[in-house]
Design a protein around this motif. Structure first.
Motif, PDB file in Angstrom:
ATOM      1  N   GLY A  88     -81.017  35.459  82.572  1.00 10.79           N
ATOM      2  CA  GLY A  88     -81.032  34.634  81.305  1.00 10.79           C
ATOM      3  C   GLY A  88     -80.644  33.375  81.755  1.00 10.79           C
ATOM      4  O   GLY A  88     -79.866  33.006  82.710  1.00 10.79           O
ATOM      5  N   LEU A  89     -81.133  32.335  80.973  1.00 11.19           N
ATOM      6  CA  LEU A  89     -81.126  30.829  81.542  1.00 11.19           C
ATOM      7  C   LEU A  89     -79.977  30.249  80.715  1.00 11.19           C
ATOM      8  O   LEU A  89     -79.882  30.465  79.670  1.00 11.19           O
ATOM      9  CB  LEU A  89     -82.406  30.018  81.285  1.00 11.19           C
ATOM     10  N   SER A  90     -79.215  29.386  81.363  1.00 11.38           N
ATOM     11  CA  SER A  90     -78.321  28.423  80.790  1.00 11.38           C
ATOM     12  C   SER A  90     -78.819  27.020  80.303  1.00 11.38           C
ATOM     13  O   SER A  90     -78.601  26.627  79.282  1.00 11.38           O
ATOM     14  CB  SER A  90     -77.048  28.345  81.587  1.00 11.38           C
ATOM     15  N   SER A  91     -79.574  26.423  81.117  1.00 14.03           N
ATOM     16  CA  SER A  91     -80.189  25.194  80.910  1.00 14.03           C
ATOM     17  C   SER A  91     -81.102  25.012  82.141  1.00 14.03           C
ATOM     18  O   SER A  91     -81.419  25.671  83.244  1.00 14.03           O
ATOM     19  CB  SER A  91     -79.042  24.149  81.304  1.00 14.03           C
ATOM     20  N   VAL A  92     -82.124  23.918  81.662  1.00 13.72           N
ATOM     21  CA  VAL A  92     -83.320  23.521  82.338  1.00 13.72           C
ATOM     22  C   VAL A  92     -83.290  21.950  82.364  1.00 13.72           C
ATOM     23  O   VAL A  92     -83.178  21.343  81.221  1.00 13.72           O
ATOM     24  CB  VAL A  92     -84.489  24.129  81.898  1.00 13.72           C
ATOM     25  N   CYS A  93     -83.319  21.196  83.642  1.00 11.44           N
ATOM     26  CA  CYS A  93     -83.235  19.862  83.653  1.00 11.44           C
ATOM     27  C   CYS A  93     -84.250  19.295  84.573  1.00 11.44           C
ATOM     28  O   CYS A  93     -84.542  20.061  85.751  1.00 11.44           O
ATOM     29  CB  CYS A  93     -81.574  19.301  84.295  1.00 11.44           C
ATOM     30  N   ILE A  94     -85.064  18.388  84.094  1.00  9.53           N
ATOM     31  CA  ILE A  94     -86.286  17.626  85.021  1.00  9.53           C
ATOM     32  C   ILE A  94     -85.691  16.359  84.978  1.00  9.53           C
ATOM     33  O   ILE A  94     -85.259  15.462  84.474  1.00  9.53           O
ATOM     34  CB  ILE A  94     -87.420  17.693  84.164  1.00  9.53           C
TER      35      ILE A  94
END
Length: 481
Positions: free
Chosen positions: A425-431
């Motif tokens: 499971g993902l907590s965050s995605v940052c670009i």
């Protein structure tokens, strides 16, 4: 496979290639009204291309604005005539927005070499400053320039006796950003004889290392060498024979080597016909041990290959690109070899950046930025200087204690959105953009799949950082079209 692109039939703006580069369409720098000889390219502080070239008596510069180029500006004063040809001519080097252009004035036997300085990315330049003012009645030719760690110009040039005998390569440095130049010092004595008096040189610098690359002439033996300075050009106490092909010819090759320094290694390219035909080679040399590894052909032999010449090399850290001119059967090409990490070597096949069904493509040059490869070349068929750029990137890879195939990001390149599938499971995605600024940040609550809109993000290369619910970080690069 190799991708061959005929300009007359070109219709696609993006093209995947053996190198992983996504190529844009070719762009005309100049249509030939101001000449098209011997184009050279550098990048400004914003990684925009700056291109110079020459004609029969003048030199010009054009700056990239967006995907195109501003109108050319003449560099030399109107009353001055300078030397420029297809195989040699003015040179340019840059460190950020500090740029230097060098050229040789005509007539060759009495006129000096000049340097122009710009501190605003090539928008304006200083008046010409004489580089070789302390050579007495000697003759100078073939200047080449690089920039040291402090932003000062370092200029190599050939110095001959007044009767055009005893050719040698020397280097003149500046301590005041091109306002004045120090007495030249010899850089070519280590090869043991004269240099090839019709062959231009290359020069490269990194930290205190300076390498002056030249072709010698020892009773017509025309191997390529590098004179090495470890004290920022005060003296050249070492030398390396970068070319082991042992080409002997009682005529003028009119082609010299080029090189870059990364850490303690010199990477160089050159042409030789030591094996019977004009072919291009790559060499790796240790600047600590002053030793050279065996030369490598840039390509294998293939049916119809007639001529390879004028190789040029550029780097951005470990990312290295090489271009050259090539004729095969009746076609002419500008090939490119590229690796984003030289420790992994080059791919087996090259990209063909430019292609004609007949002879006409000539001298090329290359620059590498943090995200792109930039190429210019001389097109004798249209009398134009052409430019092409391509984005290089690495697909998303898993890092920091994760197994392969635990996460997927697709499509890549992307245009309107990306999809993420993760086994954890993902907590965050940052670009992030290339200036490390956040352009998108999305929080998740343990989701294993995600769909992220890219509509508000402009095209370019970006870093994507994904953190799972265990706090493990995965990073990679994505291209947005």
């Amino acid at each position: 496979m190799k991708y061959l692109i005929n300009f007359l039939l070109f219709c696609s703006y993006n093209l995947s290639a053996q190198s992983g580069i996504i190529w844009e369409a070719p762009v005309t720098v100049t249509d030939g009204l101001t000449g098209h000889y011997h184009p050279r390219i550098v990048l400004d502080a914003d990684e925009n291309a700056v291109v110079i070239w020459g004609n029969d008596e003048d030199s010009y510069l054009a700056r990239q604005v967006g995907m195109y180029f501003a109108p050319p500006m003449q560099l030399d004063p109107p009353e001055m005539s300078i030397f420029s040809a297809s195989w040699a001519g003015p040179d340019i080097a840059a460190k950020g927005d500090t740029m230097y252009v060098v050229f040789k004035e005509n007539p060759e036997d009495i006129a000096p070499i000049y340097c122009l300085s710009s501190y605003n990315g090539g928008v304006t330049f200083s008046a010409p400053v004489i580089v070789d003012g302390m050579i007495g009645d000697n003759v100078s030719r073939f200047p080449s320039v690089t920039v040291d760690e402090d932003g000062n110009p370092i200029i190599a040039f050939m110095k001959l006796d007044s009767d055009f005998l005893n050719p040698q390569y020397v280097v003149a440095t500046s301590d005041d950003y091109g306002i004045t130049f120090n007495m030249d010092v010899i850089a070519s004595s280590y090869s043991g004889g004269e240099v090839c008096d019709c062959c231009p040189a290359g020069i490269a610098a990194n930290e205190n290392y300076i390498a002056t690359l030249f072709r010698d002439n020892l009773d017509y033996l025309r191997n390529n060498w590098a004179g090495i300075s470890t004290n920022n050009g005060i003296s050249f106490d070492n030398g390396i024979q970068i070319d082991q092909t042992n080409w002997t010819i009682p005529a003028c090759p009119a082609s010299g080597p080029d090189g870059v320094i990364n850490n303690d290694t010199l990477y160089s390219v050159f042409m030789s016909a030591g094996e019977g035909s004009s072919r291009v080679y790559f060499s790796t040399s240790s600047l600590i041990e002053n030793t050279d590894e065996p030369d490598k052909r840039l390509t294998e032999e293939f049916e119809g290959l007639s001529i390879q010449n004028y190789p040029r090399i550029a780097n951005f850290g470990n990312a290295i690109a090489i271009v050259w001119k090539q004729n095969a059967n009746t076609t002419s090409e500008i090939p490119l070899l590229f690796t984003d990490n030289i420790s992994n070597g080059f791919p087996t096949n090259y990209d063909t950046v430019a292609y004609l069904d007949f002879y006409g493509l000539e001298n090329a040059d290359v620059a590498v930025s943090s995200t792109k490869v930039h190429i210019v070349w001389q097109d004798n068929y249209t009398d134009a200087v052409m430019y092409r750029e391509g984005i290089y990137f690495q697909p998303v890879t898993v890092q920091e204690h994760e197994l392969e195939n635990t996460i997927q990001v697709f499509p890549n390149p992307a245009s309107t959105e990306i999809n993420i599938e993760s086994k954890i499971g993902l907590s965050s995605v940052c670009i992030y953009d290339i200036q490390n600024r956040i352009v998108k940040n999305v929080l998740f609550n343990g989701n294993k799949t995600a769909n992220i809109s890219l509509n508000e993000i402009i095209a370019g290369l970006y870093l994507i950082e994904m953190i799972d619910i265990n706090g493990v970080k995965k990073t990679g690069k994505i291209v947005i079209k």
